[in-house]
Design an enzyme around this catalytic site. Sequence first.
Site, PDB file in Angstrom:
ATOM      1  N   HIS A  62       0.823  -1.222   0.000  1.00 42.13           N
ATOM      2  CA  HIS A  62       0.000   0.000   0.000  1.00 42.13           C
ATOM      3  C   HIS A  62       0.857   1.273   0.000  1.00 42.13           C
ATOM      4  O   HIS A  62       0.468   2.292   0.563  1.00 42.13           O
ATOM      5  CB  HIS A  62      -0.984  -0.023   1.174  1.00 42.13           C
ATOM      6  CG  HIS A  62      -0.341  -0.095   2.535  1.00 42.13           C
ATOM      7  ND1 HIS A  62      -0.879  -0.819   3.577  1.00 42.13           N
ATOM      8  CD2 HIS A  62       0.778   0.472   3.020  1.00 42.13           C
ATOM      9  CE1 HIS A  62      -0.100  -0.675   4.633  1.00 42.13           C
ATOM     10  NE2 HIS A  62       0.902   0.105   4.330  1.00 42.13           N
TER      11      HIS A  62
ATOM     12  N   GLU B 162       4.474  -5.484   8.367  1.00 43.73           N
ATOM     13  CA  GLU B 162       3.115  -5.315   7.811  1.00 43.73           C
ATOM     14  C   GLU B 162       2.598  -6.618   7.191  1.00 43.73           C
ATOM     15  O   GLU B 162       1.390  -6.819   7.057  1.00 43.73           O
ATOM     16  CB  GLU B 162       3.092  -4.199   6.759  1.00 43.73           C
ATOM     17  CG  GLU B 162       3.254  -2.805   7.352  1.00 43.73           C
ATOM     18  CD  GLU B 162       3.184  -1.689   6.300  1.00 43.73           C
ATOM     19  OE1 GLU B 162       2.975  -0.543   6.709  1.00 43.73           O
ATOM     20  OE2 GLU B 162       3.349  -1.956   5.097  1.00 43.73           O
TER      21      GLU B 162
END
Length: 299
Positions: free
Chosen positions: A22, A250
């Site tokens: 992202h 992440e």
Amino acid sequence: MAVARAAVRRMARITAGVTTSHVPAIGAALDAGKSRDAYWNPVFSGYDFSKRWIEAARPDVVILIYNDHATAFSLDVIPTFAIGCAENFNPADEGWGPRPVPVVRGHPQFASHIAQAVIQQDFDLTIVNRMDVDHGLTVPLSLLFGQPAAWPCRVVPLAVNVVQYPPPSGQRCYALGKAIRRAVESFDADLKVQIWGTGGMSHQLQGPRAGLINRDFDLAFMDRLVEDPELQARMPHIDYIREAGSEGIELVMWLVMRGALDAKVKEIHRFYHVPASNTAVGHLILENPRTAAPDRSQS
Ligand code: DHB
Ligand code: FE
């Protein structure tokens, strides 16, 4: 008799899972009209198939696993897991004004059901009734849906703390995915649900190892996530940081997605590219063979 009842029972079901990095610069490039520039074209090209795929798959709702980057939650209060139950979520101002993307429409009824069913399976989700959503959530929407006037489906944001130590373990994230799946399947409506895990792949944004890329680890992680998620779930958080960098942690959010899918999944698409900003970009589309196929023929 049991079969007949099952056939008429309304049920939400998870048809597919998507994972994607992202990186905020991807959103900035798209917003600035640079997505087909020489630098960015190879990144966006990896999503050309995905855009066509999702247009055919037409999810009603996406449960979007992401992390807030000290945007909605300041460093004063950081929930480990938080579910967005609001009607709408505005794109956040991360310092340069909000991204010019549509408001994210939530699904309060479905999200409240997920919250209830997951909390009753002993996961302590924080309920969030108002928050803005940052690049962790809006960049994946842009990558899959492009630049529409309105996002084509509802979104239930589910934020995982991977910003402030200690993060939840991969095992915990994988188990959360399983709990989410049970919650989805006990919702009494015919909803096509996708679950997305975002963030990663290898990246470290600060310190002497800034810019770290570990291609071998990233590719092996994708293989294990698809083929042997139980094994991947057992990797301790310190190994993510050693192998994939401090922000590589992440990747545990990809395990939430994987836990919500079948043990055996169909890999529909895989993409890996270095660099975007100073990180690696990874992207997978996985389908649940039993639930994905009928959806196609209906849409
Ligand atoms: C960057 C930030 C992120 O949150 C991320 O996941 C990847 C990259 C960045 O600032 O480059
Ligand atoms: Fe991030």
